[in-house]
Design a protein around this motif. Structure first.
Motif, PDB file in Angstrom:
ATOM      1  N   LEU A 437      67.917 -39.825 -22.776  1.00 36.63           N
ATOM      2  CA  LEU A 437      68.507 -39.194 -23.956  1.00 36.63           C
ATOM      3  C   LEU A 437      67.429 -38.689 -24.916  1.00 36.63           C
ATOM      4  N   THR A 438      66.300 -39.416 -25.008  1.00 41.15           N
ATOM      5  CA  THR A 438      65.230 -38.952 -25.892  1.00 41.15           C
ATOM      6  C   THR A 438      64.735 -37.576 -25.477  1.00 41.15           C
ATOM      7  N   ALA A 439      64.525 -37.398 -24.171  1.00 42.53           N
ATOM      8  CA  ALA A 439      64.090 -36.080 -23.686  1.00 42.53           C
ATOM      9  C   ALA A 439      65.164 -35.026 -23.917  1.00 42.53           C
ATOM     10  N   SER A 440      66.450 -35.413 -23.785  1.00 43.04           N
ATOM     11  CA  SER A 440      67.541 -34.463 -24.018  1.00 43.04           C
ATOM     12  C   SER A 440      67.559 -34.007 -25.469  1.00 43.04           C
ATOM     13  N   PHE A 441      67.406 -34.959 -26.390  1.00 42.68           N
ATOM     14  CA  PHE A 441      67.347 -34.596 -27.811  1.00 42.68           C
ATOM     15  C   PHE A 441      66.206 -33.608 -28.065  1.00 42.68           C
ATOM     16  N   ARG A 442      65.042 -33.910 -27.515  1.00 48.02           N
ATOM     17  CA  ARG A 442      63.878 -33.064 -27.766  1.00 48.02           C
ATOM     18  C   ARG A 442      64.080 -31.646 -27.256  1.00 48.02           C
ATOM     19  N   SER A 443      64.593 -31.523 -26.041  1.00 50.34           N
ATOM     20  CA  SER A 443      64.739 -30.183 -25.469  1.00 50.34           C
ATOM     21  C   SER A 443      65.720 -29.333 -26.263  1.00 50.34           C
ATOM     22  N   ILE A 444      66.794 -29.950 -26.771  1.00 56.34           N
ATOM     23  CA  ILE A 444      67.782 -29.183 -27.532  1.00 56.34           C
ATOM     24  C   ILE A 444      67.214 -28.778 -28.889  1.00 56.34           C
ATOM     25  N   ILE A 445      66.535 -29.728 -29.568  1.00 59.16           N
ATOM     26  CA  ILE A 445      66.019 -29.436 -30.907  1.00 59.16           C
ATOM     27  C   ILE A 445      64.892 -28.408 -30.841  1.00 59.16           C
ATOM     28  N   GLU A 446      64.070 -28.470 -29.796  1.00 59.22           N
ATOM     29  CA  GLU A 446      62.969 -27.519 -29.670  1.00 59.22           C
ATOM     30  C   GLU A 446      63.461 -26.082 -29.593  1.00 59.22           C
ATOM     31  N   GLU A 447      64.677 -25.876 -29.101  1.00 54.23           N
ATOM     32  CA  GLU A 447      65.234 -24.526 -29.060  1.00 54.23           C
ATOM     33  C   GLU A 447      65.460 -23.970 -30.465  1.00 54.23           C
ATOM     34  N   HIS A 448      65.610 -24.868 -31.442  1.00 58.79           N
ATOM     35  CA  HIS A 448      65.914 -24.435 -32.810  1.00 58.79           C
ATOM     36  C   HIS A 448      64.676 -24.372 -33.702  1.00 58.79           C
ATOM     37  N   ILE A 449      63.854 -25.431 -33.703  1.00 61.25           N
ATOM     38  CA  ILE A 449      62.781 -25.529 -34.706  1.00 61.25           C
ATOM     39  C   ILE A 449      61.409 -25.795 -34.100  1.00 61.25           C
ATOM     40  N   GLY A 450      61.248 -25.732 -32.792  1.00 61.09           N
ATOM     41  CA  GLY A 450      59.942 -25.991 -32.198  1.00 61.09           C
ATOM     42  C   GLY A 450      59.714 -27.470 -31.950  1.00 61.09           C
ATOM     43  N   ALA A 451      58.501 -27.813 -31.465  1.00 66.35           N
ATOM     44  CA  ALA A 451      58.238 -29.169 -30.987  1.00 66.35           C
ATOM     45  C   ALA A 451      57.526 -30.060 -31.994  1.00 66.35           C
ATOM     46  N   GLU A 452      57.099 -29.546 -33.143  1.00 73.67           N
ATOM     47  CA  GLU A 452      56.243 -30.310 -34.045  1.00 73.67           C
ATOM     48  C   GLU A 452      56.939 -30.780 -35.317  1.00 73.67           C
ATOM     49  N   ASN A 453      58.201 -30.420 -35.523  1.00 72.42           N
ATOM     50  CA  ASN A 453      58.844 -30.653 -36.817  1.00 72.42           C
ATOM     51  C   ASN A 453      59.889 -31.756 -36.802  1.00 72.42           C
ATOM     52  N   PHE A 454      59.877 -32.613 -35.793  1.00 67.89           N
ATOM     53  CA  PHE A 454      60.861 -33.696 -35.731  1.00 67.89           C
ATOM     54  C   PHE A 454      60.295 -34.827 -34.886  1.00 67.89           C
ATOM     55  N   PHE A 455      60.956 -36.009 -34.973  1.00 68.46           N
ATOM     56  CA  PHE A 455      60.565 -37.165 -34.158  1.00 68.46           C
ATOM     57  C   PHE A 455      61.826 -37.940 -33.800  1.00 68.46           C
ATOM     58  N   VAL A 456      61.966 -38.273 -32.513  1.00 71.42           N
ATOM     59  CA  VAL A 456      63.151 -38.986 -32.017  1.00 71.42           C
ATOM     60  C   VAL A 456      62.813 -40.466 -31.914  1.00 71.42           C
ATOM     61  N   LEU A 457      63.706 -41.316 -32.443  1.00 71.49           N
ATOM     62  CA  LEU A 457      63.463 -42.758 -32.490  1.00 71.49           C
ATOM     63  C   LEU A 457      64.742 -43.494 -32.107  1.00 71.49           C
ATOM     64  N   ALA A 480      72.643 -30.510 -35.436  1.00 73.37           N
ATOM     65  CA  ALA A 480      73.368 -31.714 -35.023  1.00 73.37           C
ATOM     66  C   ALA A 480      74.624 -31.354 -34.231  1.00 73.37           C
ATOM     67  N   LYS A 481      75.337 -30.309 -34.664  1.00 70.26           N
ATOM     68  CA  LYS A 481      76.547 -29.874 -33.957  1.00 70.26           C
ATOM     69  C   LYS A 481      76.196 -29.379 -32.553  1.00 70.26           C
ATOM     70  N   ASP A 482      75.095 -28.655 -32.414  1.00 72.49           N
ATOM     71  CA  ASP A 482      74.689 -28.165 -31.101  1.00 72.49           C
ATOM     72  C   ASP A 482      74.319 -29.322 -30.178  1.00 72.49           C
ATOM     73  N   ILE A 483      73.620 -30.334 -30.711  1.00 72.17           N
ATOM     74  CA  ILE A 483      73.271 -31.511 -29.902  1.00 72.17           C
ATOM     75  C   ILE A 483      74.529 -32.200 -29.390  1.00 72.17           C
ATOM     76  N   ILE A 484      75.494 -32.387 -30.286  1.00 71.58           N
ATOM     77  CA  ILE A 484      76.739 -33.055 -29.887  1.00 71.58           C
ATOM     78  C   ILE A 484      77.470 -32.242 -28.821  1.00 71.58           C
ATOM     79  N   ASP A 485      77.583 -30.918 -29.014  1.00 69.60           N
ATOM     80  CA  ASP A 485      78.310 -30.072 -28.057  1.00 69.60           C
ATOM     81  C   ASP A 485      77.661 -30.114 -26.681  1.00 69.60           C
TER      82      ASP A 485
END
Length: 759
Positions: A437-457, A480-485
């Motif tokens: 799930l951590t990798a899934s969160f990262r791949s979805i968020i990177e589509e929106h804001i890139g790889a350096e602006n968030f951290f999954v915990l 958040a809505k896109d991640i859930i969908d």
């Protein structure tokens, strides 16, 4: 041979220089740390001394003031105050009562004089004096009373004045003048006289410094070092600051000052000479000498061994080159060398070169492996760093020291926390391999804001927190809505997201508390993404407010005694309902008094009203705008929020187990939850869980659960659609009478009365 010796000497000299430099640096560090420790020890001793001295003096002043408040309730004093003319019978009765009351307080070292000034008589435990004779007996200049009255008229300051040394005819006494004011009668004055020795004995544990009591002028001083005189500049510099001063260096002295908790403008200061370098050196040179010599001897030995070891591969290489050159010269000078011997020489040359090449390749391989392990360990260090911050364990110093080392400088800004709670993970785990799930969160968020602006915990088995650098709230909600969908489309999960407001990195634990609070509304809301906007809940008359009431309220906040605080607040409101709440001016005075207490509660916990309003933006406005029949409810609500805000930093979760238990309580407090239930769920002992929660929450488990139940009950009652027994069942109280008792204990009124007050 000569070349070899020169080379060895050069290498040895280099290593010895390195050893000497290293030893000098290490010795300097040892000396510096030892001097720091000595300075810290002296600082601690001086701070402990001023703490003890000021607390003891405050205890004496507090006892005297409590005695004044007790005397104020005597009927003879009331009769004396209300008498318009001099009534000697009333004065005799007051004199008798005063003697009886002073008999129990005589061992505490103070005397008391009472006067209205208008009759030019002062009643004491030793007789009755004229005002002038009494001041002369005390050794107080008449100007002291004039100055006190002038300050009262100019500044409307505290009703207690401490007479300075400049207005005393003799030393050895501390005189306090306390005034009580009534709008219909002349002021009443109390002269509280104490021996200086009884307030602060001259025999103290720290004879190398001086102790001073002062307001805007010196009151008393206990001098052991005549070279340390408190100058006007020193007093002015200390008075211009707020709070307690520790280790404040002014000139050649270090000063410690405490503000009195009893008399607002009274201060205690302890001055001590700065420790000289010679004194520090004499105290720590033995500590640094032995380690330095040991390091030097071991360094010389290691330098010698390192020189010999470092020369071995160079010796082999030189030998190989010499043999290779000899072979070439031999083959050039003599062409009749046997074929087998020439082949052997070439084989040895190839072998030596291959050895050197393979060594270089091994070094590169090891460096690559070490770099890979370092990159992998940084991720774990970053996770540990954010866990410490989000659970309130990390201090400001820890953040400053580690944020650059683990490459997280970009997060030293305003941050937002998104909490994703996923239901169905257990079923998913039993039916198919668990996805990353951590990798899934990262791949979805990177589509929106890139790889350096968030951290999954990962917070626990079914909760994930994502820390974002501050972005627009609508954009964060869209992510958040896109991640859930996307996740719900691929996996049989039910996901809800909770979004916090922006917080600095050091206050990220507040973001966690906010999203956990939002978590309680997920079943009452229709949206899958929730933030605070989705769950907003649908001077003429004197008031009764004793001075000790405020001190008690502040103490109850500091000791987490919410029930006692509610009882005291209820008593104050009930008394004022009889006196002043019926008039606008009386209600306004009481509001401002309680609001001032709230400010002091916050200040006592190193917080400000501005930071409180930031977290509770509507609380103060609702309280100040409340009408008379709504005042009781809003006062309790404000105080509850102040209590929670002052104690929120004590909810520091010390481990992931405490974090899971904390979340579990918030999710199941509306059931008949017990320590046994939690112990069975987490497969731990009840005693261990009780101790863990006590250390983490600093509150009894049952009290904390009852607080959550009452808070939920207030929300349900405010909807006016539930009866009392229905609310009791919803919040997990099977016995309605038990629910009523708990509700009244925390709120001050029964649920039925609370409903009536709602209108």
């Amino acid at each position: 041979m000569v070349v070899r010796r020169k080379f060895l000497y050069k290498v040895l000299t280099l290593f010895i220089v390195i050893v000497i430099v290293y030893t000098a640096i290490t010795s300097s560090i040892i000396f510096y740390k030892s001097s720091q420790m000595l300075d810290a020890q002296n600082n601690h001793n001086h701070q402990l001394f001023i703490d003890q001295s000021s607390n003891y003096a405050d205890f004496k002043f507090q006892t005297a003031m409590e005695f004044v408040y007790k005397i104020s309730t005597l009927q003879s004093l009331i009769d004396y105050r209300y008498s318009e003319k001099t009534n000697y019978l009333t004065i005799a009765s007051l004199y008798k009562d005063l003697i009886e009351q002073l008999r129990g307080f005589s061992q505490l070292g103070f005397t008391l004089g009472i006067t209205k000034l208008s009759d030019n008589l002062v009643v004491t435990g030793t007789g009755t004096f004229s005002t002038a004779n009494y001041l002369k007996e005390l050794g107080v200049q008449p100007e002291a009373l004039d100055r006190f009255q002038q300050q009262q008229s100019e500044t409307l300051a505290s009703g207690t004045y401490v007479v300075p040394e400049s207005l005393m005819l003799s030393s050895g006494k501390i005189v306090l003048i306390h005034q009580t004011v009534n709008s219909q009668f002349a002021p009443l004055y109390f002269f509280i006289v104490m021996d200086s020795v009884s307030v602060l004995p001259k025999t103290v544990d720290s004879p190398d410094g001086n102790l001073y009591l002062f307001t805007d002028e010196a009151i008393a001083s206990y001098i052991h070092n005549n070279q340390l005189k408190m100058s006007e500049q020193t007093a002015s510099a200390l008075l211009s600051t707020t709070g307690n001063i520790y280790h404040e260096k002014i000139g050649s002295s270090v000063n410690y000052m405490h503000h009195s908790k009893v008399i607002p403008n009274l201060h205690y200061m302890y001055a001590s000479s700065l420790t000289s370098f010679g004194t520090i050196f004499a105290a720590v040179w033995k500590t640094a000498l032995f380690p330095s010599l040991l390091l030097l001897v071991m360094g010389f030995l290691l330098a010698y061994l390192a020189t010999r070891s470092s020369y071995k591969p160079i010796k082999q290489l030189l030998q190989f080159l010499n043999e290779h050159n000899e072979a070439r010269q031999g083959s050039a000078s003599s062409g009749d060398e046997p074929l087998g011997q020439a082949t052997t020489r070439r084989s040895n040359s190839v072998h030596e070169l291959a050895y050197i090449q393979s060594s270089i390749e091994q070094i590169y391989s090891l460096n690559h492996a070490l770099q890979h392990k370092l990159d992998h360990s940084v991720v774990h260090l970053q996770e540990d760093f954010f866990r410490r911050v989000i659970y309130g364990i990390a201090s400001e110093d820890y953040i400053q020291e580690n944020i650059a080392a683990i490459k997280l400088e970009r997060f030293y800004t305003e941050l937002q926390l998104a909490l994703f709670e996923m239901e169905g993970l257990t079923t998913l785990h039993n039916t198919m391999p668990m996805p990353n799930l951590t990798a899934s969160f990262r791949s979805i968020i990177e589509e929106h804001i890139g790889a350096e602006n968030f951290f999954v915990l990962a917070l626990d088995q079914n909760k994930y927190g994502i820390i974002f650098q501050s972005i627009d709230k609508s954009r964060l909600a869209a992510i958040a809505k896109d991640i859930i969908d996307q996740l719900e489309d691929k996996l049989p999960l039910d996901i809800t997201a909770f979004l916090s407001d922006s917080y600095p990195l050091a206050e990220l634990t507040s973001a966690l508390q906010e999203v956990l609070r939002l978590n309680g509304f997920q079943y009452a809301a229709t949206e899958k993404v929730l933030d605070s906007s989705h769950v907003q809940p649908v001077e003429d008359a004197a008031c009764y407010y004793p001075i000790d009431a405020e001190n008690h309220i502040i103490n109850y906040v500091n000791t987490n005694e919410l029930g006692k605080a509610y009882e005291l607040l209820r008593h104050i409101i009930d008394e004022n309902e009889k006196r002043a709440l019926s008039t606008p001016s009386g209600l306004s005075n009481l509001k401002h008094s309680l609001l001032t207490t709230c400010k002091r509660c916050l200040n006592a916990n190193n917080k400000t009203l501005q930071s409180f309003v930031k977290e509770y933006p509507q609380a103060v406005d609702a309280f100040m705008e409340a009408s008379g029949h709504k005042f009781s409810e809003t006062a309790f609500s404000l105080y509850e929020q102040i209590f929670n805000f002052c104690n929120k930093d004590k909810f520091s979760l010390e481990s992931s187990t405490a974090s899971q238990i904390f979340i579990y309580i918030h999710q199941h407090f509306d059931k008949d939850l017990s320590l046994t239930d939690i112990a069975n769920h987490f497969n731990l002992s009840e005693s261990y869980i009780s101790k863990l929660l006590k250390n983490s929450l600093d509150i009894n488990f049952k009290q904390y659960v009852n607080t959550l139940k009452v808070k939920r009950a207030k929300e349900l009652l405010s909807q006016k659609t539930y009866k009392v027994h229905e609310v009791a069942a919803i919040v997990g109280c099977n016995n309605t009478n038990t629910f009523i008792r708990i509700f009244k204990q925390y709120i001050g009124v029964s649920p039925g009365e609370y409903l009536k007050n709602l209108g």
